[in-house]
Scaffold this active site. Structure first.
Site, mmCIF file in Angstrom:
data_model
loop_
_atom_site.group_PDB
_atom_site.id
_atom_site.type_symbol
_atom_site.label_atom_id
_atom_site.label_comp_id
_atom_site.label_asym_id
_atom_site.label_seq_id
_atom_site.Cartn_x
_atom_site.Cartn_y
_atom_site.Cartn_z
ATOM 1 N N GLU A 1 0.859 -1.182 0.000
ATOM 2 C CA GLU A 1 0.000 0.000 0.000
ATOM 3 C C GLU A 1 0.889 1.223 0.000
ATOM 4 O O GLU A 1 2.031 1.182 0.442
ATOM 5 C CB GLU A 1 -0.881 0.017 1.265
ATOM 6 C CG GLU A 1 -1.786 -1.182 1.423
ATOM 7 C CD GLU A 1 -2.845 -1.263 0.352
ATOM 8 O OE1 GLU A 1 -3.098 -0.247 -0.325
ATOM 9 O OE2 GLU A 1 -3.410 -2.356 0.181
ATOM 10 N N LYS A 2 0.348 2.310 -0.475
ATOM 11 C CA LYS A 2 1.155 3.535 -0.521
ATOM 12 C C LYS A 2 1.630 3.930 0.875
ATOM 13 O O LYS A 2 2.650 4.553 1.041
ATOM 14 C CB LYS A 2 0.345 4.654 -1.131
ATOM 15 C CG LYS A 2 0.231 4.470 -2.624
ATOM 16 C CD LYS A 2 -0.113 5.761 -3.303
ATOM 17 C CE LYS A 2 -0.333 5.489 -4.779
ATOM 18 N NZ LYS A 2 -1.668 5.773 -5.197
#
Ligand code: GLU
Length: 301
Positions: free
Chosen positions: A236-237
């Site tokens: 995930e970012k």
């Protein structure tokens, strides 16, 4: 040989972006080819101000340069309009007022199972029926198998009608869809080899078909494996240590980042520090044996 790196300016360059940027850059440079940069900013709601400059800065820091000025999709509407008109002229385009949720993400590249096959509700709609909302425009796909030989993963085929369905070319709000813009731009920029993440492999048959239908030569494709978090979870970012900027700020050398990524990709036998240009030189002349499985980012650098 011409490749491109095509990030969406939605935030800082994460390691998944650096991974495909390095892969596409090496494929071009090891063959004395050209490497282009294109900002895919058609989904304006997801774009972040200043992200473009930060992406450029991170790429330069990694030693991944590009030829010519960076291309920006939001400035190329007339090219997409022309392609859309050509498809409409072939009788392949129809308006669709199905729910917004179903067409909302069409301007972004679909990653990992974000897409469902459209059931074709508006395909044969009565033109007299009023539109419930400003319609999206879809392309009518044939009941046809499109196959290609991926440079990383080997043969891949889809039946367009069954596996893909009529896909969106322009959203109801006027934004051109990723699937159209990517094909138009890759052709207009003379891209011969598309090197990108494995989650876009299922977009490729429709892009090949669209290119052929528009009279363009389709490029070759290499879909490199995905980057995952160190525990194997989806990256995930927000995963800490997942952006190039964080590593930079923590004092990690660019050669350390390139060395690790290049080894992960299968471009180097060890993860020893290396400049991007060394990776390109060392791989020149022999076929690349790409990594085949998802790559977990290191726990520490
Ligand atoms: N802009 C797309 C992304 O963010 C890349 C699309 C492509 O390489 O075809 O993943």
């Amino acid at each position: 040989m011409r490749t491109r790196f095509a990030p969406s300016p939605t935030g800082d360059l994460h390691l998944g972006g650096a991974w495909t940027a390095l892969a596409s850059w090496v494929v071009a440079r090891r063959a004395d080819g050209r490497s282009a940069l294109r900002f895919e900013d058609l989904d304006t709601a997801r774009c972040v101000r200043g992200a473009r400059e930060r992406l450029e800065d991170d790429l330069r820091w990694l030693g991944l340069d590009w030829d010519g000025a960076a291309v920006t999709q939001s400035e190329r509407g007339s090219l997409y309009e022309e392609a859309l008109a050509k498809l409409a002229g072939l009788g392949l385009v129809y308006p669709c007022d199905c729910s917004r949720a179903e067409v909302a993400r069409a301007a972004s590249a679909p990653h990992e199972g974000e897409e469902a096959v459209y059931g074709g509700l508006c395909r044969d709609r009565d033109p007299a029926r009023p539109m419930k909302r400003p319609p999206a425009l879809r392309v009518r796909v044939p009941d046809q198998v499109v196959a290609f030989d991926d440079d990383v993963a080997g043969p891949f085929a889809q039946n367009l009608a069954r596996d893909v369905g009529d896909f969106v070319l322009r959203r109801g709000d006027g934004a051109y869809a990723y699937q159209l813009s990517v094909v138009v731009d890759d052709a207009a920029m003379g891209i011969t080899h598309v090197v990108r993440g494995a989650d876009l492999v299922s977009s490729t048959p429709r892009q090949i078909w669209l290119a052929q239908t528009l009279g363009f030569a389709a490029p070759r494709f290499a879909h490199v494996p995905l980057v995952v978090a160190c525990d194997g979870a989806r990256l995930e970012k927000r995963t800490r240590g997942a952006t190039v900027r964080e590593l930079r700020d923590a004092g990690v050398a660019s050669t350390a980042v390139i060395g690790v990524l290049a080894h992960g990709l299968g471009l180097r036998p060890t993860a020893a520090p290396a400049a991007a240009s060394d990776v390109a030189q060392a791989t020149a002349g022999a076929p690349i044996v790409w990594r085949q499985t998802a790559w977990p980012i290191p726990r520490s650098w």
